[in-house]
Write a protein that holds these residues in place. Structure first.
Motif, PDB file in Angstrom:
ATOM      1  N   VAL A  13      67.981 126.975  70.493  1.00  0.00           N
ATOM      2  CA  VAL A  13      68.821 125.775  70.392  1.00  0.00           C
ATOM      3  C   VAL A  13      68.270 124.661  71.287  1.00  0.00           C
ATOM      4  O   VAL A  13      68.154 123.500  70.869  1.00  0.00           O
ATOM      5  CB  VAL A  13      70.279 126.096  70.777  1.00  0.00           C
ATOM      6  N   VAL A  14      67.917 125.016  72.522  1.00  0.00           N
ATOM      7  CA  VAL A  14      67.435 124.014  73.477  1.00  0.00           C
ATOM      8  C   VAL A  14      66.135 123.374  72.986  1.00  0.00           C
ATOM      9  O   VAL A  14      65.978 122.146  72.993  1.00  0.00           O
ATOM     10  CB  VAL A  14      67.238 124.642  74.866  1.00  0.00           C
ATOM     11  N   MET A  15      65.178 124.209  72.560  1.00  0.00           N
ATOM     12  CA  MET A  15      63.887 123.676  72.131  1.00  0.00           C
ATOM     13  C   MET A  15      64.016 122.886  70.826  1.00  0.00           C
ATOM     14  O   MET A  15      63.373 121.846  70.659  1.00  0.00           O
ATOM     15  CB  MET A  15      62.880 124.804  71.970  1.00  0.00           C
ATOM     16  N   THR A  16      64.842 123.379  69.911  1.00  0.00           N
ATOM     17  CA  THR A  16      65.045 122.641  68.659  1.00  0.00           C
ATOM     18  C   THR A  16      65.703 121.293  68.925  1.00  0.00           C
ATOM     19  O   THR A  16      65.316 120.267  68.348  1.00  0.00           O
ATOM     20  CB  THR A  16      65.911 123.461  67.688  1.00  0.00           C
ATOM     21  N   ALA A  17      66.704 121.284  69.812  1.00  0.00           N
ATOM     22  CA  ALA A  17      67.387 120.028  70.148  1.00  0.00           C
ATOM     23  C   ALA A  17      66.423 119.043  70.803  1.00  0.00           C
ATOM     24  O   ALA A  17      66.464 117.839  70.518  1.00  0.00           O
ATOM     25  CB  ALA A  17      68.564 120.312  71.079  1.00  0.00           C
ATOM     26  N   LEU A  44      61.733 129.724  65.334  1.00  0.00           N
ATOM     27  CA  LEU A  44      61.726 130.096  66.747  1.00  0.00           C
ATOM     28  C   LEU A  44      62.299 131.501  66.937  1.00  0.00           C
ATOM     29  O   LEU A  44      61.754 132.309  67.706  1.00  0.00           O
ATOM     30  CB  LEU A  44      62.528 129.085  67.568  1.00  0.00           C
ATOM     31  N   LEU A  45      63.397 131.800  66.249  1.00  0.00           N
ATOM     32  CA  LEU A  45      63.976 133.140  66.353  1.00  0.00           C
ATOM     33  C   LEU A  45      63.011 134.192  65.813  1.00  0.00           C
ATOM     34  O   LEU A  45      62.864 135.273  66.401  1.00  0.00           O
ATOM     35  CB  LEU A  45      65.300 133.188  65.584  1.00  0.00           C
ATOM     36  N   ILE A  46      62.340 133.869  64.709  1.00  0.00           N
ATOM     37  CA  ILE A  46      61.361 134.800  64.142  1.00  0.00           C
ATOM     38  C   ILE A  46      60.197 135.010  65.117  1.00  0.00           C
ATOM     39  O   ILE A  46      59.719 136.138  65.301  1.00  0.00           O
ATOM     40  CB  ILE A  46      60.847 134.282  62.790  1.00  0.00           C
ATOM     41  N   ALA A  47      59.735 133.925  65.745  1.00  0.00           N
ATOM     42  CA  ALA A  47      58.618 134.038  66.694  1.00  0.00           C
ATOM     43  C   ALA A  47      58.990 134.929  67.872  1.00  0.00           C
ATOM     44  O   ALA A  47      58.171 135.735  68.345  1.00  0.00           O
ATOM     45  CB  ALA A  47      58.222 132.648  67.183  1.00  0.00           C
ATOM     46  N   MET A  48      60.219 134.810  68.347  1.00  0.00           N
ATOM     47  CA  MET A  48      60.643 135.665  69.464  1.00  0.00           C
ATOM     48  C   MET A  48      60.766 137.118  69.033  1.00  0.00           C
ATOM     49  O   MET A  48      60.403 138.039  69.784  1.00  0.00           O
ATOM     50  CB  MET A  48      61.966 135.140  70.038  1.00  0.00           C
ATOM     51  N   ALA A  79      53.690 125.403  81.065  1.00  0.00           N
ATOM     52  CA  ALA A  79      53.465 124.136  81.772  1.00  0.00           C
ATOM     53  C   ALA A  79      52.983 123.063  80.804  1.00  0.00           C
ATOM     54  O   ALA A  79      53.438 121.903  80.847  1.00  0.00           O
ATOM     55  CB  ALA A  79      52.456 124.337  82.896  1.00  0.00           C
ATOM     56  N   LEU A  80      52.054 123.436  79.922  1.00  0.00           N
ATOM     57  CA  LEU A  80      51.560 122.485  78.928  1.00  0.00           C
ATOM     58  C   LEU A  80      52.668 122.057  77.989  1.00  0.00           C
ATOM     59  O   LEU A  80      52.791 120.861  77.655  1.00  0.00           O
ATOM     60  CB  LEU A  80      50.409 123.108  78.137  1.00  0.00           C
ATOM     61  N   LEU A  81      53.513 123.003  77.584  1.00  0.00           N
ATOM     62  CA  LEU A  81      54.638 122.674  76.708  1.00  0.00           C
ATOM     63  C   LEU A  81      55.582 121.693  77.401  1.00  0.00           C
ATOM     64  O   LEU A  81      56.026 120.708  76.799  1.00  0.00           O
ATOM     65  CB  LEU A  81      55.381 123.950  76.322  1.00  0.00           C
ATOM     66  N   GLY A  82      55.887 121.957  78.674  1.00  0.00           N
ATOM     67  CA  GLY A  82      56.784 121.064  79.403  1.00  0.00           C
ATOM     68  C   GLY A  82      56.221 119.653  79.527  1.00  0.00           C
ATOM     69  O   GLY A  82      56.941 118.673  79.333  1.00  0.00           O
ATOM     70  N   LEU A 141      52.908 124.797  69.675  1.00  0.00           N
ATOM     71  CA  LEU A 141      52.986 125.252  71.059  1.00  0.00           C
ATOM     72  C   LEU A 141      54.379 125.813  71.369  1.00  0.00           C
ATOM     73  O   LEU A 141      54.514 126.791  72.120  1.00  0.00           O
ATOM     74  CB  LEU A 141      52.660 124.093  72.000  1.00  0.00           C
ATOM     75  N   THR A 142      55.412 125.209  70.805  1.00  0.00           N
ATOM     76  CA  THR A 142      56.771 125.709  71.012  1.00  0.00           C
ATOM     77  C   THR A 142      56.936 127.096  70.411  1.00  0.00           C
ATOM     78  O   THR A 142      57.589 127.978  70.998  1.00  0.00           O
ATOM     79  CB  THR A 142      57.792 124.740  70.388  1.00  0.00           C
TER      80      THR A 142
END
Length: 260
Positions: free
Chosen positions: A216-220, A18-22, A49-52, A188-189
Motif C-alpha cells: 500500500v505504501v509503495m503503491t501510494a 508487489l504482493l506477488i513479488a513478495m 537506498a537507491l529506491l529511496g 526497482l520497487t
C-alpha cells in the motif's frame, strides 16, 4: 481515453504485482534461517537506498513541475490582464477588433486547459491558439503604426509577454521525465518487494499484514508521483487555478459595458 480510469487500473495492477513479488521472494527464501542471508545485507541495503533516493528525487521533481505550471498560469493571467488594459493606449479605431480577438483568444486558452489531458484535442486547440496569436499580432502592428510611439511600444511589449508566457505554459505541459525513469522505478520497487519476501521467509510469524502495508505504501508513493506529474487526470488537480483565467475572461468587457 479516460486517463483517470487507466491510472486507477495501473495502480491496482501494481499493488497486486508487489504482493506477488513478495510471495515469490518468500518462496525463493524458503528453508533459509535468519543468519543465512546476513552476507547479502550490503546488497539489500544498496537496493533500498537507491529506491529511496529515486522515489525522493522523482517525487520532488514532479511536485516542483506542478508548482511551476501553476505559477505559469498565474503569470499568464497577469500578462493577459495587462495587455487587455493597454489596448486603451493604441489607436481607437483598432480597439474594438483587438478586444474581440482577445476575448476569443482567452476562450481558447480556457478550452486548452480544460482539454489538456486529451492529447489530440489539446494539440488541435494549440494550433487554433497559434492562429489567433497571429491575428492579434497583425492587428496590433496595424494599431501600433497609428498610435503614439511610447504607448504603442508599451502595448506591444505586453502582448509579446502574453504570448511568451502562453508558449512557456504549453511547453511545460509536455515536459515530463523519460518513460524509462518510471519503468526503472517500478522495476526497482518490485525488486525491493522480492527482497522483503526473502527476509520474511525466515520468520514464523504471519506476515500478510506487513506485506499489505508495504504494498500500500509503495503503491501510494508511486501513484502520488504520477498524480503530481499529470495533475489533471487523477486525484491531485490544479483545475481550480483555471478559475483565475475564467475570472479574467469575465472581466474583459468593452469600456462602455457592451460586448463580452
Amino acid at each position: 481515453m479516460n486517463y483517470s480510469l487507466l491510472l486507477a487500473g495501473l495502480t491496482v495492477a501494481f499493488f497486486v504485482l508487489l504482493l506477488i513479488a513478495m510471495q515469490l521472494g518468500k518462496w525463493l527464501g524458503r528453508g533459509a534461517d535468519e543468519k543465512s542471508g546476513s552476507g547479502a545485507a550490503v546488497i539489500e541495503g544498496s537496493v533500498f537506498a537507491l529506491l529511496g533516493l529515486l522515489v525522493a528525487f522523482t517525487f520532488s521533481g514532479a511536485a516542483q513541475r506542478m508548482a511551476d505550471r501553476r505559477e505559469l498560469l498565474v503569470q499568464e493571467v497577469n500578462a493577459i490582464g495587462t495587455a487587455w488594459l493597454r489596448i486603451d493606449m493604441v489607436h481607437a479605431g483598432d480597439q474594438p477588433q483587438l478586444r474581440d480577438q482577445f476575448r476569443r483568444y482567452v476562450d481558447k486558452r480556457i478550452e486548452y486547459y480544460r482539454n489538456v489531458a486529451d492529447l489530440e484535442r489539446r494539440d488541435a486547440i494549440a494550433s487554433e491558439v497559434s492562429a489567433l496569436q497571429t491575428q492579434i499580432w497583425a492587428t496590433s502592428m496595424q494599431a501600433a503604426r497609428a498610435s503614439v510611439p511610447p504607448f504603442a511600444a508599451s502595448y506591444v511589449g505586453a502582448v509579446n509577454e502574453m504570448f511568451d508566457v502562453a508558449s512557456a505554459q504549453t511547453v511545460a505541459q509536455k515536459v515530463h521525465p523519460p518513460i524509462a525513469t518510471y519503468v526503472f522505478l517500478g522495476f526497482l520497487t518490485l525488486v525491493a518487494a522480492g527482497l522483503v519476501g526473502l527476509n520474511l521467509a525466515s520468520t514464523r510469524r504471519k506476515t500478510l499484514l506487513h506485506q499489505v502495508i508495504y504494498a500500500v505504501v509503495m503503491t501510494a508513493a508511486l501513484y502520488i508521483i504520477i498524480d503530481f506529474e499529470f495533475p489533471r487526470i487523477g486525484t491531485i488537480r490544479i483545475d481550480q487555478s483555471d478559475a483565475l483565467l475564467v475570472a479574467q475572461r469575465q472581466s474583459m468587457v468593452d469600456p462602455a459595458g457592451g460586448a463580452k
